[in-house]
Design a protein around this motif. Structure first.
Motif, PDB file in Angstrom:
ATOM      1  N   ILE A  46      -4.823  -1.675 -14.820  1.00  0.00           N
ATOM      2  CA  ILE A  46      -3.832  -1.616 -13.617  1.00  0.00           C
ATOM      3  C   ILE A  46      -4.503  -0.394 -12.803  1.00  0.00           C
ATOM      4  CG2 ILE A  46      -1.700  -1.189 -12.898  1.00  0.00           C
ATOM      5  CD1 ILE A  46      -2.151  -4.080 -13.809  1.00  0.00           C
ATOM      6  N   ARG A  47      -4.757   0.688 -13.286  1.00  0.00           N
ATOM      7  CA  ARG A  47      -4.851   1.732 -12.540  1.00  0.00           C
ATOM      8  C   ARG A  47      -6.365   1.488 -11.522  1.00  0.00           C
ATOM      9  NH1 ARG A  47      -2.139   6.275 -13.717  1.00  0.00           N
ATOM     10  NH2 ARG A  47      -1.175   6.322 -15.783  1.00  0.00           N
ATOM     11  N   GLN A  48      -6.976   0.374 -11.967  1.00  0.00           N
ATOM     12  CA  GLN A  48      -8.296   0.088 -11.093  1.00  0.00           C
ATOM     13  C   GLN A  48      -7.785  -0.756  -9.947  1.00  0.00           C
ATOM     14  OE1 GLN A  48     -11.821   0.577 -11.300  1.00  0.00           O
ATOM     15  NE2 GLN A  48     -11.027   2.273 -12.898  1.00  0.00           N
ATOM     16  N   TYR A  49      -6.794  -1.434 -10.179  1.00  0.00           N
ATOM     17  CA  TYR A  49      -6.072  -2.300  -9.011  1.00  0.00           C
ATOM     18  C   TYR A  49      -5.552  -1.363  -7.842  1.00  0.00           C
ATOM     19  CZ  TYR A  49      -6.322  -6.730 -11.599  1.00  0.00           C
ATOM     20  OH  TYR A  49      -6.737  -7.914 -12.282  1.00  0.00           O
ATOM     21  N   LEU A  50      -4.785  -0.247  -8.379  1.00  0.00           N
ATOM     22  CA  LEU A  50      -4.323   0.784  -7.319  1.00  0.00           C
ATOM     23  C   LEU A  50      -5.254   1.318  -6.495  1.00  0.00           C
ATOM     24  CD1 LEU A  50      -1.221   2.180  -9.682  1.00  0.00           C
ATOM     25  CD2 LEU A  50      -1.571   0.054  -8.265  1.00  0.00           C
ATOM     26  N   GLN A  51      -6.590   1.173  -6.765  1.00  0.00           N
ATOM     27  CA  GLN A  51      -7.387   2.159  -5.827  1.00  0.00           C
ATOM     28  C   GLN A  51      -7.628   1.246  -4.626  1.00  0.00           C
ATOM     29  OE1 GLN A  51     -11.168   2.809  -8.004  1.00  0.00           O
ATOM     30  NE2 GLN A  51     -10.160   3.859  -9.921  1.00  0.00           N
ATOM     31  N   ASP A  52      -7.407   1.805  -3.498  1.00  0.00           N
ATOM     32  CA  ASP A  52      -7.361   1.203  -2.074  1.00  0.00           C
ATOM     33  C   ASP A  52      -6.516  -0.120  -2.383  1.00  0.00           C
ATOM     34  OD1 ASP A  52      -8.310   0.853   0.675  1.00  0.00           O
ATOM     35  OD2 ASP A  52      -9.924  -0.415   0.056  1.00  0.00           O
ATOM     36  N   LEU A  53      -5.232   0.036  -2.588  1.00  0.00           N
ATOM     37  CA  LEU A  53      -4.289  -1.147  -2.601  1.00  0.00           C
ATOM     38  C   LEU A  53      -4.081  -1.439  -1.223  1.00  0.00           C
ATOM     39  CD1 LEU A  53      -2.598  -2.740  -4.661  1.00  0.00           C
ATOM     40  CD2 LEU A  53      -1.056  -1.274  -4.578  1.00  0.00           C
ATOM     41  N   PRO A  54      -4.221  -3.035  -0.910  1.00  0.00           N
ATOM     42  CA  PRO A  54      -3.886  -3.598   0.362  1.00  0.00           C
ATOM     43  C   PRO A  54      -2.479  -4.004   0.278  1.00  0.00           C
ATOM     44  CG  PRO A  54      -4.945  -5.091  -0.892  1.00  0.00           C
ATOM     45  CD  PRO A  54      -4.728  -3.885  -1.846  1.00  0.00           C
ATOM     46  N   ASP A  55      -1.875  -4.093   1.650  1.00  0.00           N
ATOM     47  CA  ASP A  55      -0.545  -4.850   1.637  1.00  0.00           C
ATOM     48  C   ASP A  55      -0.596  -6.360   1.394  1.00  0.00           C
ATOM     49  OD1 ASP A  55       0.342  -2.679   2.715  1.00  0.00           O
ATOM     50  OD2 ASP A  55       0.726  -3.124   4.917  1.00  0.00           O
ATOM     51  N   LEU A  56       0.365  -7.047   0.961  1.00  0.00           N
ATOM     52  CA  LEU A  56       0.272  -8.323   0.382  1.00  0.00           C
ATOM     53  C   LEU A  56       1.017  -9.452   1.279  1.00  0.00           C
ATOM     54  CD1 LEU A  56      -0.261  -9.975  -2.132  1.00  0.00           C
ATOM     55  CD2 LEU A  56       2.096  -9.226  -2.855  1.00  0.00           C
TER      56      LEU A  56
ATOM     57  N   PHE B 198       0.273  -9.061 -11.471  1.00  0.00           N
ATOM     58  CA  PHE B 198       1.477  -9.631 -10.692  1.00  0.00           C
ATOM     59  C   PHE B 198       2.572  -8.935 -11.452  1.00  0.00           C
ATOM     60  CE2 PHE B 198      -1.369 -13.271 -11.059  1.00  0.00           C
ATOM     61  CZ  PHE B 198      -1.753 -13.332  -9.697  1.00  0.00           C
ATOM     62  N   HIS B 199       2.588  -8.488 -12.553  1.00  0.00           N
ATOM     63  CA  HIS B 199       3.731  -7.895 -13.394  1.00  0.00           C
ATOM     64  C   HIS B 199       3.754  -6.424 -13.247  1.00  0.00           C
ATOM     65  CE1 HIS B 199       4.745 -12.039 -14.623  1.00  0.00           C
ATOM     66  NE2 HIS B 199       5.925 -11.476 -15.041  1.00  0.00           N
ATOM     67  N   ALA B 200       2.383  -5.819 -13.110  1.00  0.00           N
ATOM     68  CA  ALA B 200       2.278  -4.345 -13.409  1.00  0.00           C
ATOM     69  C   ALA B 200       1.970  -3.766 -11.944  1.00  0.00           C
ATOM     70  CB  ALA B 200       1.197  -4.091 -14.298  1.00  0.00           C
ATOM     71  N   VAL B 201       1.717  -4.544 -10.937  1.00  0.00           N
ATOM     72  CA  VAL B 201       1.714  -3.899  -9.389  1.00  0.00           C
ATOM     73  C   VAL B 201       2.647  -4.536  -8.532  1.00  0.00           C
ATOM     74  CG1 VAL B 201       0.162  -3.881  -7.521  1.00  0.00           C
ATOM     75  CG2 VAL B 201      -0.996  -3.746  -9.712  1.00  0.00           C
ATOM     76  N   TYR B 202       2.642  -5.735  -8.357  1.00  0.00           N
ATOM     77  CA  TYR B 202       3.591  -6.506  -7.281  1.00  0.00           C
ATOM     78  C   TYR B 202       5.051  -6.330  -7.851  1.00  0.00           C
ATOM     79  CZ  TYR B 202      -0.580  -9.207  -5.852  1.00  0.00           C
ATOM     80  OH  TYR B 202      -1.749  -9.480  -5.323  1.00  0.00           O
TER      81      TYR B 202
ATOM     82  N   SER C 211       0.683  -1.288  -0.084  1.00  0.00           N
ATOM     83  CA  SER C 211       0.072  -0.095   0.054  1.00  0.00           C
ATOM     84  C   SER C 211       0.714   1.122  -0.021  1.00  0.00           C
ATOM     85  CB  SER C 211      -0.832   0.080   1.300  1.00  0.00           C
ATOM     86  OG  SER C 211      -0.178  -0.064   2.498  1.00  0.00           O
ATOM     87  N   ALA C 212       2.085   1.083   0.533  1.00  0.00           N
ATOM     88  CA  ALA C 212       2.785   2.354   0.521  1.00  0.00           C
ATOM     89  C   ALA C 212       3.483   2.813  -0.723  1.00  0.00           C
ATOM     90  CB  ALA C 212       4.070   2.060   1.388  1.00  0.00           C
ATOM     91  N   PHE C 213       3.218   1.827  -1.845  1.00  0.00           N
ATOM     92  CA  PHE C 213       3.727   2.314  -3.406  1.00  0.00           C
ATOM     93  C   PHE C 213       2.634   2.649  -4.372  1.00  0.00           C
ATOM     94  CE2 PHE C 213       6.916  -0.372  -1.053  1.00  0.00           C
ATOM     95  CZ  PHE C 213       8.015   0.192  -1.329  1.00  0.00           C
ATOM     96  N   THR C 214       1.639   3.039  -3.668  1.00  0.00           N
ATOM     97  CA  THR C 214       0.367   3.443  -4.475  1.00  0.00           C
ATOM     98  C   THR C 214       0.770   4.619  -5.519  1.00  0.00           C
ATOM     99  OG1 THR C 214      -1.170   2.646  -3.177  1.00  0.00           O
ATOM    100  CG2 THR C 214      -1.890   4.032  -4.948  1.00  0.00           C
TER     101      THR C 214
END
Length: 552
Positions: free
Chosen positions: A232-242, A302-306, A208-211
């Motif tokens: 991918i921008r949809q995934y970044l909304q309210d991104l949780p820790d992993l 996995f490749h564009a967020v993580y 979440s710190a990398f949004t």
């Protein structure tokens, strides 16, 4: 340099006493751009060994192979990596079903991928396996880096998990379905694979710190085509820790967490590090980042967020370009074991030839929309392009009935101006512009556009051949210059297109160029700009076999 670019730079590369805002653009390009002078480092995903390869896997490596071959033709150094992903719960289960040991099972399926790639003439430089010692060492060192940088903490995870996708899912990514027996079940919205509720103590990554930095990375246009950027921008909304580990008693088949043997590193963190392993991490990281990373849309998150977040956390630059492609349907339906419609690429190559299948997949596959495989479509595409267009033109201009001297004649400029119309002359004069035109398509993986352009030129040349009727010119003694100019234009078109199509149909292009008398040292892109035949004709090759027989 804009703040959005500055924030992507690794902190450890700053000279002493320099601030981020004082870095010049060339310094940024040192890490982010992919200038022609730098090596072309292209990667595919490493493929999961829960089952053997299908045409979707082959399509991914073909894109990378054609991209790499093209860059070699332009004189660029290329590093091309692929391989197999062999850890995780899904692999444990697949090995158990096969009643074999995990190492034996992984060796067997990994070898199936290698055999396919060799049969398809894939020119990879490194085939990485996640069970290799060099990779395990890289994964553990990377974990220690994330931990020392303060991005991993001890916590607990409670939520949905898809074993098939090896993915943690939010409630929004799960839906209810009714099974065949009438019961209710939870499945992944994207893959429709079953999910289970998971609750365990493990290690968490501060995703979440990398949004904000991920958004800045996306702003550079890193994800292509653009339709996937919005996903991918949809995934970044309210991104949780992993969650980045699993309890080892549940998942022993994987890389243990350094200093905690009770935990196994999350399979996707493990798998993604393969790109660093290939590049020499941790002791000799010589080429970073990859210039082009090619993936399918099913592993986009996995490749564009993580992946870029992991790299940023380790003070390493993320890839400048993530090229995502769509899937292959079969007769309009998704490939599935349950439907029995999984296409075996080895069987396809036996039936349609290696070059034929390569041509079909790269001609009909597009990054932005799903391709549709049907046997009829394969036959029509191969016969129309490779047999009726390229093969037919080569046969016509090298047949002994028309080309009695069996030579590649030089150009007669006077005959060209006298006997050819303005449109035909323009077509001939623009042959040397084709390399620049198709370069963009090979670099952007819109290879189907390059093939469309080349086939259009070949169609026009076939029409030119029909218009000038060289079979009649052979009967007229005073038309030898006209005839030789028709042959020259046809052969020069074949030479140019043959060189430019080497990344797609390497064996067929080799035979075509050999027939035209073109040596191995005259097949680079730069050689197109030079006149191959000057004052004296060049003898043709002696192979009289058909370039490619019609496929049925």
């Amino acid at each position: 340099m804009t703040a959005s670019l500055v924030n992507l730079l690794p902190r450890r590369v700053l000279p002493a006493g320099k601030s981020l805002t004082r870095l010049c653009l060339p310094c940024f390009r040192r890490f982010i751009s992919y200038k022609h002078a730098t090596p072309c480092f292209v990667t595919t995903p490493i493929f999961y060994v829960n089952a053997g390869p299908h045409i979707g896997h082959l399509y991914t490596v073909l894109l990378a192979d054609a991209h790499g071959r093209w860059n070699r033709l332009t004189g660029r150094t290329v590093i091309f990596s692929t391989g197999t992903d062999e850890h995780g719960l899904k692999i444990q289960q697949a090995a158990a079903r096969s009643q074999r040991s995990l190492p034996d099972y992984c060796d067997d399926v990994s070898q199936q991928f290698k055999v396919l790639f060799e049969s398809a003439n894939i020119q990879y430089d490194d085939f990485i396996r996640t069970t290799e010692d060099r990779h395990k060492r890289a994964v553990q060192r990377f974990w220690e880096c994330l931990e020392s940088n303060g991005h991993i903490y001890r916590g607990s995870y409670e939520g949905w998990y898809s074993v098939s996708d090896e993915a943690f899912l939010t409630s929004e990514e799960v839906k209810d379905v009714t099974t065949q027996d009438g019961s209710n079940a939870k499945v992944s919205v994207e893959s429709e694979q079953p999910v289970t509720w998971l609750k365990e103590d493990n290690y968490m990554f501060r995703l979440s710190a990398f949004t904000h930095r991920l958004q800045q990375w996306l702003d550079t246009g890193a994800v292509k085509p653009s339709k996937f950027d919005s996903v991918i921008r949809q995934y970044l909304q309210d991104l949780p820790d992993l969650s980045v580990s699993r309890q080892r008693e549940r998942l022993p088949w994987g890389v243990p967490v350094p200093g905690d043997e009770s935990q196994t590193i999350y399979v996707w963190l493990d798998a993604l590090i393969n790109y660093l392993t290939v590049a020499g991490y941790p002791d000799n990281l010589t080429t970073w980042p990859p210039t082009s990373q090619i993936i399918g849309k099913d592993i986009l998150k996995f490749h564009a967020v993580y992946w870029p977040a992991f790299l940023m956390a380790a003070d390493l630059p993320p890839p400048p370009r993530l090229l995502c492609h769509s899937h292959w349907l079969v007769d309009g339906r998704k490939m599935s074991k349950s439907l029995g419609n999984v296409v075996d690429p080895t069987d396809c190559m036996d039936r349609y030839t290696m070059d034929g299948l390569r041509y079909f997949l790269l001609k009909e596959g597009t990054p932005h929309s799903d391709g549709n495989y049907t046997d009829r479509k394969v036959m029509e595409t191969i016969n129309s392009g490779l047999v009726n267009t390229i093969g037919n033109l080569l046969h016509r201009c090298t047949s002994s009935s028309i080309n009695r001297a069996q030579v590649f004649p030089p150009l007669n400029s006077h005959a060209l101006d006298t006997h050819f119309c303005a449109e035909e002359i323009h077509m001939y004069n623009t042959l040397k512009t084709l390399p620049d035109s198709v370069d963009e398509h090979y670099q952007n993986l819109t290879i189907y556009k390059a093939l469309d352009e080349l086939m259009s030129v070949l169609h026009q040349t076939n029409a030119m051949f029909d218009h000038h009727k060289p079979w009649q010119l052979t009967k007229q003694m005073d038309q030898s210059e006209h005839l030789n100019t028709v042959l020259h234009v046809a052969m020069e078109t074949l030479r140019t297109c043959g060189i430019l199509m080497q990344p797609v149909i390497p064996n067929m292009a080799h035979r075509l160029l050999t027939k035209l008398g073109i040596g191995a040292d005259s097949r680079t892109v730069n050689s197109i700009y030079e006149d191959f035949v000057k004052d004296e004709p060049v003898s043709l090759g002696t192979d009289t076999s058909v370039l490619l027989k019609r496929v049925k």
